[in-house]
Write an enzyme that holds these catalytic residues in place. Structure first.
Site, PDB file in Angstrom:
ATOM      1  N   GLU A  63      67.128   0.874   1.934  1.00  0.00           N
ATOM      2  CA  GLU A  63      67.566  -0.462   2.350  1.00  0.00           C
ATOM      3  C   GLU A  63      67.044  -0.718   3.753  1.00  0.00           C
ATOM      4  O   GLU A  63      67.321   0.045   4.687  1.00  0.00           O
ATOM      5  CB  GLU A  63      69.086  -0.608   2.318  1.00  0.00           C
ATOM      6  N   GLU A  88      67.863   0.454  10.278  1.00  0.00           N
ATOM      7  CA  GLU A  88      68.449  -0.642  11.056  1.00  0.00           C
ATOM      8  C   GLU A  88      68.217  -0.349  12.528  1.00  0.00           C
ATOM      9  O   GLU A  88      68.300   0.812  12.950  1.00  0.00           O
ATOM     10  CB  GLU A  88      69.945  -0.774  10.755  1.00  0.00           C
ATOM     11  N   ASP A 115      61.822   1.107  13.793  1.00  0.00           N
ATOM     12  CA  ASP A 115      61.053   0.050  13.149  1.00  0.00           C
ATOM     13  C   ASP A 115      60.744   0.415  11.702  1.00  0.00           C
ATOM     14  O   ASP A 115      60.191   1.482  11.410  1.00  0.00           O
ATOM     15  CB  ASP A 115      59.759  -0.150  13.933  1.00  0.00           C
ATOM     16  N   ASP A 138      66.082 -12.021   8.550  1.00  0.00           N
ATOM     17  CA  ASP A 138      66.131 -13.142   9.490  1.00  0.00           C
ATOM     18  C   ASP A 138      65.235 -14.265   8.983  1.00  0.00           C
ATOM     19  O   ASP A 138      64.036 -14.065   8.773  1.00  0.00           O
ATOM     20  CB  ASP A 138      65.651 -12.664  10.862  1.00  0.00           C
ATOM     21  N   LYS A 142      63.010 -22.299  11.889  1.00  0.00           N
ATOM     22  CA  LYS A 142      62.080 -23.306  12.417  1.00  0.00           C
ATOM     23  C   LYS A 142      60.677 -23.034  11.879  1.00  0.00           C
ATOM     24  O   LYS A 142      60.213 -21.906  11.877  1.00  0.00           O
ATOM     25  CB  LYS A 142      62.085 -23.292  13.943  1.00  0.00           C
ATOM     26  N   ASP A 174      69.659 -16.554   1.732  1.00  0.00           N
ATOM     27  CA  ASP A 174      70.435 -17.784   1.558  1.00  0.00           C
ATOM     28  C   ASP A 174      69.697 -18.981   2.159  1.00  0.00           C
ATOM     29  O   ASP A 174      70.310 -20.017   2.422  1.00  0.00           O
ATOM     30  CB  ASP A 174      71.835 -17.651   2.164  1.00  0.00           C
ATOM     31  N   HIS A 212      80.984 -11.435   3.480  1.00  0.00           N
ATOM     32  CA  HIS A 212      81.865 -12.476   4.016  1.00  0.00           C
ATOM     33  C   HIS A 212      81.072 -13.733   4.360  1.00  0.00           C
ATOM     34  O   HIS A 212      81.483 -14.852   4.049  1.00  0.00           O
ATOM     35  CB  HIS A 212      82.579 -11.936   5.260  1.00  0.00           C
ATOM     36  N   PHE A 213      79.915 -13.558   4.992  1.00  0.00           N
ATOM     37  CA  PHE A 213      79.097 -14.703   5.391  1.00  0.00           C
ATOM     38  C   PHE A 213      78.551 -15.434   4.170  1.00  0.00           C
ATOM     39  O   PHE A 213      78.435 -16.657   4.167  1.00  0.00           O
ATOM     40  CB  PHE A 213      77.962 -14.239   6.296  1.00  0.00           C
ATOM     41  N   GLU A 214      78.233 -14.675   3.125  1.00  0.00           N
ATOM     42  CA  GLU A 214      77.743 -15.291   1.895  1.00  0.00           C
ATOM     43  C   GLU A 214      78.837 -16.136   1.253  1.00  0.00           C
ATOM     44  O   GLU A 214      78.601 -17.267   0.806  1.00  0.00           O
ATOM     45  CB  GLU A 214      77.303 -14.185   0.944  1.00  0.00           C
TER      46      GLU A 214
END
Length: 232
Positions: A63, A88, A115, A138, A142, A174, A212-214
């Site tokens: 992952e 991560e 990385d 991420d 923009k 998302d 939670h954010f989803e």
């Protein structure tokens, strides 16, 4: 969430992230001090003997950008027959996961704080992975920043090299325009087949828990796209 790729000067290679140190809690600092020797893998830039690192030979899941580690912990607990590797760079998130892994008594997971591109290129052998997961990278929403997004043709080709034949590449986002970019790149990448057909996506599978954010985003009418590719 995956930290985003940084801008690079002509003399410096683009990295897969911008280092966001964040602030440690005392518990997270203790996690690094006490638990890194158990779960951590220090980047050495040479091929890694994962059989030795895990003490066994088993299929392996990677992952990339595990954030606070909710999905990785979920998978570690529900899929003990496979070994898990997490990458991560956000130190507080790594510390939070280390504490959770210790609490769960997990032993089928190892973690890099480095990385992802360098780990893939230098420490993971070709065809060594059963599955690669990239959840909510991420989006750099923009348009002028889209070039910073992680999923690009060179990175996709690297992922294909590291997947074993029949292996899976699972992504989730998302942001619809990022899903469109993923389709543009991955549907055109040699060695990958979209399991849902060209420009297709699947319902959220049970191996990826809903965050939670989803949940909050869906209540606001946001969509989520899960893309599942097979290594042909």
């Amino acid at each position: 969430m995956i930290a985003a790729p940084a801008e690079a000067s002509p003399a410096r290679k683009i990295r897969s992230f911008v280092l966001r140190q964040g602030r440690f809690s005392p518990a997270q600092q203790r996690a690094f001090d006490q638990l890194w020797p158990r779960f951590g893998l220090d980047y050495a830039g040479t091929p890694r003997d994962f059989d030795a690192a895990f003490g066994r030979c088993a299929p392996r899941i990677l992952e990339i950008g595990f954030g606070n580690g909710e999905a990785l912990l979920h998978s570690v607990q529900r899929d003990p027959a496979r070994d898990h590797i997490g990458i991560e760079v956000h130190a507080p998130g790594v510390g939070r996961l280390l504490n959770a892994l210790a609490g769960a008594g997990a032993d089928n997971v190892r973690v890099y704080r480095h990385d992802a591109v360098e780990v893939l290129e230098h420490e993971i052998a070709d065809a060594a992975l059963d599955e690669i997961r990239i959840y909510f990278p991420d989006p750099w929403h923009k348009k002028r920043h889209h070039k910073r997004r992680l999923v690009n043709p060179d990175f996709a080709a690297l992922l294909v090299r590291k997947l074993a034949p029949g292996g899976r590449l699972h992504l989730a986002t998302d942001w619809q325009d990022y899903a469109e970019q993923m389709w543009d790149v991955l549907d055109a990448t040699a060695g990958l087949r979209n399991s849902a057909g060209p420009r297709g996506h699947i319902p959220r599978p049970d191996w990826r828990p809903q965050t939670h954010f989803e949940t909050r985003g869906q209540k606001l009418g946001h969509g989520v796209w899960d893309l599942l590719y097979l290594r042909s």
